[in-house]
Every structure is written in C-alpha cells, then in structure tokens.
Design a protein around this motif. Sequence first.
Motif, short mmCIF file in Angstrom:
data_model
loop_
_atom_site.label_atom_id
_atom_site.label_comp_id
_atom_site.label_asym_id
_atom_site.label_seq_id
_atom_site.Cartn_x
_atom_site.Cartn_y
_atom_site.Cartn_z
N MET A 16 29.91 -5.51 -45.86
CA MET A 16 30.11 -6.34 -45.14
C MET A 16 32.10 -6.86 -44.68
SD MET A 16 28.56 -8.03 -41.15
CE MET A 16 27.30 -7.05 -41.21
N LYS A 17 32.84 -6.68 -44.15
CA LYS A 17 33.79 -7.67 -43.91
C LYS A 17 33.87 -8.71 -43.98
CE LYS A 17 36.86 -4.63 -41.72
NZ LYS A 17 38.80 -5.37 -42.53
N HIS A 18 34.83 -9.43 -44.43
CA HIS A 18 34.64 -10.81 -43.54
C HIS A 18 35.67 -10.96 -42.43
CE1 HIS A 18 36.45 -14.85 -44.61
NE2 HIS A 18 37.08 -14.67 -44.71
N LYS A 19 35.63 -11.55 -42.06
CA LYS A 19 36.60 -11.86 -40.70
C LYS A 19 36.94 -13.15 -40.83
CE LYS A 19 33.21 -9.16 -37.57
NZ LYS A 19 32.37 -8.59 -38.42
N ILE A 20 37.99 -14.06 -40.33
CA ILE A 20 38.20 -14.97 -40.59
C ILE A 20 38.32 -15.77 -38.92
CG2 ILE A 20 40.80 -16.18 -41.09
CD1 ILE A 20 41.85 -13.47 -42.43
N PRO A 39 43.40 -8.92 -45.14
CA PRO A 39 41.57 -8.89 -44.40
C PRO A 39 41.50 -9.17 -42.68
CG PRO A 39 42.02 -10.97 -45.05
CD PRO A 39 43.28 -10.46 -45.33
N PHE A 40 41.35 -7.95 -41.99
CA PHE A 40 41.45 -7.78 -40.68
C PHE A 40 40.19 -7.50 -40.20
CE2 PHE A 40 45.69 -5.41 -41.00
CZ PHE A 40 46.23 -6.55 -40.32
N SER A 41 39.43 -8.18 -38.94
CA SER A 41 38.46 -7.99 -38.57
C SER A 41 38.18 -7.18 -37.90
CB SER A 41 38.30 -9.29 -37.19
OG SER A 41 39.62 -9.71 -36.41
#
Length: 600
Positions: free
Chosen positions: A1-5, A303-305
């Motif tokens: 899963m993509k990391h969200k800032i 990284p983009f959410s």
Amino acid sequence: MKHKILIAGLIISGLFSSCQQFEDDYLDAPAQSTLDASVIFSTAGLAKGAIDGIKVPFAETNSYRGRFLPYYGLNTDVEWYNTSQTAGDKADLCVYDAKPSNTEMNTTNNAYAMMYSGIERANVCIQGIRQYGNPAPGTEMGQLLGEALTLRAIYYADLLKSWGDVPARFEPITSATLYLAKTNRDIIYKQLIADLGEASTLVAWPNETAYTSTVEHVNKAFVKAFRARLALAASGYQQYPDGVRRSNDPELSVANMYALALKESREVIQSGSARLESTFEGLWRKYNEENTAAGGESLWELPFSDGRGRMLFTFAVKHTAAVDQFQANGANRGGVAGPLPFVFYDYDQADARRNVTCVPYKYGAAVNGIAKQELGTLDTWYFGKYRYEWMKRYVTSTNDDGVNKMYMRFAEVLLIAAETANELEGPSAAMPYLKEVRRRAFSSADQAVKVENYVNALTSKEAMFNALVEENKYEFTGEMERKQALIRWNLLKANLDKAKQKMAELSARTGQYADVPATLYYKYQADNVSLDIYGLNRGETTNPGVAYSSTPWTWTGTAADAKIASLYKVGVNPDNRQFWPIWQVFIDGSNGQLKNDYGY
C-alpha cells in the motif's frame, strides 16, 4: 500500500515557525505553536513526522505535482510537448522560450517557492536533529538526518537543473538572511555532494531495516546513486552567465567527479541491494500497480497520496472519455507529451523496450462504459510507460491520480557506471554494465548478436560514449531525464537539430525512414478493445487480408514543417536557453537581490 504523508498539524505549525518570514513573502505562514524543537527532535516518532513534512511541498498545487513535473524535461531529442506548435505560455516552457512573466509559473506558490519551502523545512529538521537527536549511523535518528539531507539535496538538484545559479540556504532563515543573491552553483553542488556523502553513512540499505522496505523512504542505494548523478551534472557542460562550459572549479573536474560517480555506482551494484526487474514491461507494470517495495529497480519515488500527483493525468496513454473501464480521472487525461515520432523507428525491432515506451493509439469515446483503442496519426505518440490500464486501483479523482514519480532507478546506475568506467578506464571496463542493460531488452535468442557482438564491437572510447548516448535514449524516453543529460554532454542543440531532420525525413519517407510504411492495417483482438496492428514495422507493406481495416499512416493536422520546427522556438538557440528564468514575482520580491542572466 502506498504511504500517505499525514502530519499532525501541531508538529507542522510548531516545527516550521522559523519559516514564517520567508513564507510571509511567498507562502501562507503557519501558526505558532508551543511545541518545542527540543521535544520534537529528541523523540523519534515526532522527528519522523517532521521529516515527512519536508515532503509536503512536493505535492502542493503549483509545485512538482502540477507545474514542475508536467513541463520540465520537455522538449528533447526523444520527447516533446504534444502541442508544442500551439503558441502560449504552456508551450513556451517546453520550446525554450519561457519568459519571467509566464502565467503558468509567475505566482508566489509555484514550484520555485515550494522547493525553497521544502529546503527550509529540511534546514529546520537538520539543525534540530543535530542539536537534540544524537544522529549516529545505524540509529533511527541517524536515518532521519540522512533522509533530511537527501530531501534537501533533491530540492536543490531540481532548482539547479531548472534555474542554474540560485540562492544557497543551508541554515534556517533569519531576519539577516531573508533576502539573498544568487550563489555560484558550483558551491551548491559541492555542498550537496558532501551532504550526500554524510547521508550515505547514516541511512540503511534497501530492506536492511523495516523503514527502508519501501522506496518512499530514502535508502543507501538511492543516496549513493543520486550522489553519482549529481557528480556528473556538476562536472558536465552547462550554461553559465559567461557561456556554455564545464565548471572551472578543480574540485568539480571530470577526473574527480567521474571517479566519485564510478565509485558510488559500483558500490550500489556490488551491494546487491537493488536490481533490474526481470522484464522491461514488468518494471512499468509494477510501477503503475504502485508496488513500492524496495529491493527492485526503483531506488526512490517522490510519494503522492491517492488524491495528489499527476503522472498519469499528464503522461499516460490518452483516455478520451471522462469515465471508462480503466479510469474515472476525467476527459482527455494523459497524452500531454509523448515520444518524438521517429523514436519508435530508431529502436531495434526486437528491442522489448520499444512497444512499452512508444504507443501509437489512444482510448476513444466510451460506449456503455467501455473504451477501445483507436489509432492516431504519425505525428502524435504517447508514453506507454504510464498506463491507467495497468493500475490495480481505479482512479476516481477528476484532478489527480496519486501515482508516484519514480525519481531514479537501477538502470541509470548501470549506465552511469558504464559512462564513467569508459572515460576513466576505457571501453572494456564499461562493457559489462552496458551488456546488463541490453540483456534485459532482448530475448535470449537475440543476445549473441544484439548484446554480446554489439557491445564487444565498441572498442574505442568514442564509440562506447556514442552508444551510451543512444542507450540512454532507448532506456529512459518518457522519464524526462534526457534534457539534463544532453546539456551535460554538450549535445542539446546539436541533437535537437538532428531530431528535426529525422522528423522531416520521416514525414516525407526519405533517408533513414524511407522504408516506414504509409498505411496501417488493424483489427480488434478477441477482447474487442485492444488493437492488432500491422504496418508499424519497417517494410510491413503487404495487405494482411480482408480481416483488417486500413488507415493512412501520415503526418496530418498541423503542417509537418511547422510542427517539426516547434521542437524549439524558431529564432531561439536552446543552448542559450538551458534554464527557465526566475519568475518576475520573485525578482520583484527580492529586495533587489535577484536578477536573471542569459539575456532574459
């Protein structure tokens, strides 16, 4: 899963209060908070939130997301803005005619300001961790300091390649340093190279720790590879106020910087911590599937959410319908830029990278929610590296797609090693690295001729260098790295002019493109969506039969000569316009400290 800032507002407001004077001029200043830096930077969890805060400016509306990534890196000898011939401020950014008043960029919240906002956030973190965090190698605080140093270097590297000399800020802003003049970029490059040297001692290799198990966090392989890239840029040709030349600083000589780049790239290769994906298509499927696991080819990703970023929105194979079976991202998404029309024909037909990189079709209007592939015309191609149809997630935002920017990958490390080994040790030392890149591009049946024999024949430094210039084209078209490479090789205008000549020959079917067919034949495959195309390859001129429909494969729409001429603005010398101007709003707000060079 993509990391969200996701950063707590308390941390952002307390931590970055020192940005306030800068941001009063350029940004909306954050509110003060009682949270003290000594608390944040002596507590790993809070410090990590602060480090994530350095990344926030990447995704702001007019920053990397919507202004820098969509425009910087076009137009080259392999890529262009697909409507370069349409006059306007968007095209001007690509055709080497940007002006300080450019309406796409001349705002206080654009990429130039956001990069400095990210730098200021990094400066605060670096100062705080050094003062309160005891950042030793192998510790969590050491990792965070290394990441902060690297993120600051990313912002600066992109400032330098876009604007040349810029103000140097390596400490948090004070009233005394609010207004600064430009600094010679050589000084900045030396600081970045030193910072990355320190960072490489602090951060872990990919998958050495849980933190570096994702390419959304900085790891040692990326830091070393990025340091090698910057060493080549610092020592390469570039436009200075007194002309196009290499640096005069002996510390940034070719001998020094190539030795550094070769050392760093070899250490990444020998570490075994990163690798080429087994197939070129597999690499790009993994990227579009948003697989951010470390240890593969991707070294670090911006990284983009899910609700931010415009990589597919801008660069994907075009989707005409606002909603179809692959995306609900809005009408006419993707297709803003693409390969130059001849690039497909410059590839070896057996090269697996060709059909992944160069796509001649778009997805048309949706009927009952289903869009089909539709052939375009010879002058408009799309980047097949970016495809909604390869995503696992269905994009429903009508303004962003959330797909990361792959900032650097292992294939570049191999080609840096090849280029620097060739320069310092000769072509035989470069051969293994070039062979590794090409081996993936060709089937085992073709490798004896197209890998072994091809590379073994490159017995002079000049022949190897020229082959590496071409190999970078085949490997990286559509990744917008080519412009800086052409600049540092001192090939920008020369290769743009060659590209214009190639397009003229392709349009007229003369010279090296005389055997490109003028008719395409197509039918739909069993899924009634995907095209089966005959006639794209050189020499495919025989009608394949009644099952196929035909269409002219010609340069249509804008007159061929006008569109070809738009690769760069008529009357402009790209070698004298290697950088964007500093936008007028920043000149006006600099208290007389900033000015534009290069005749702007």
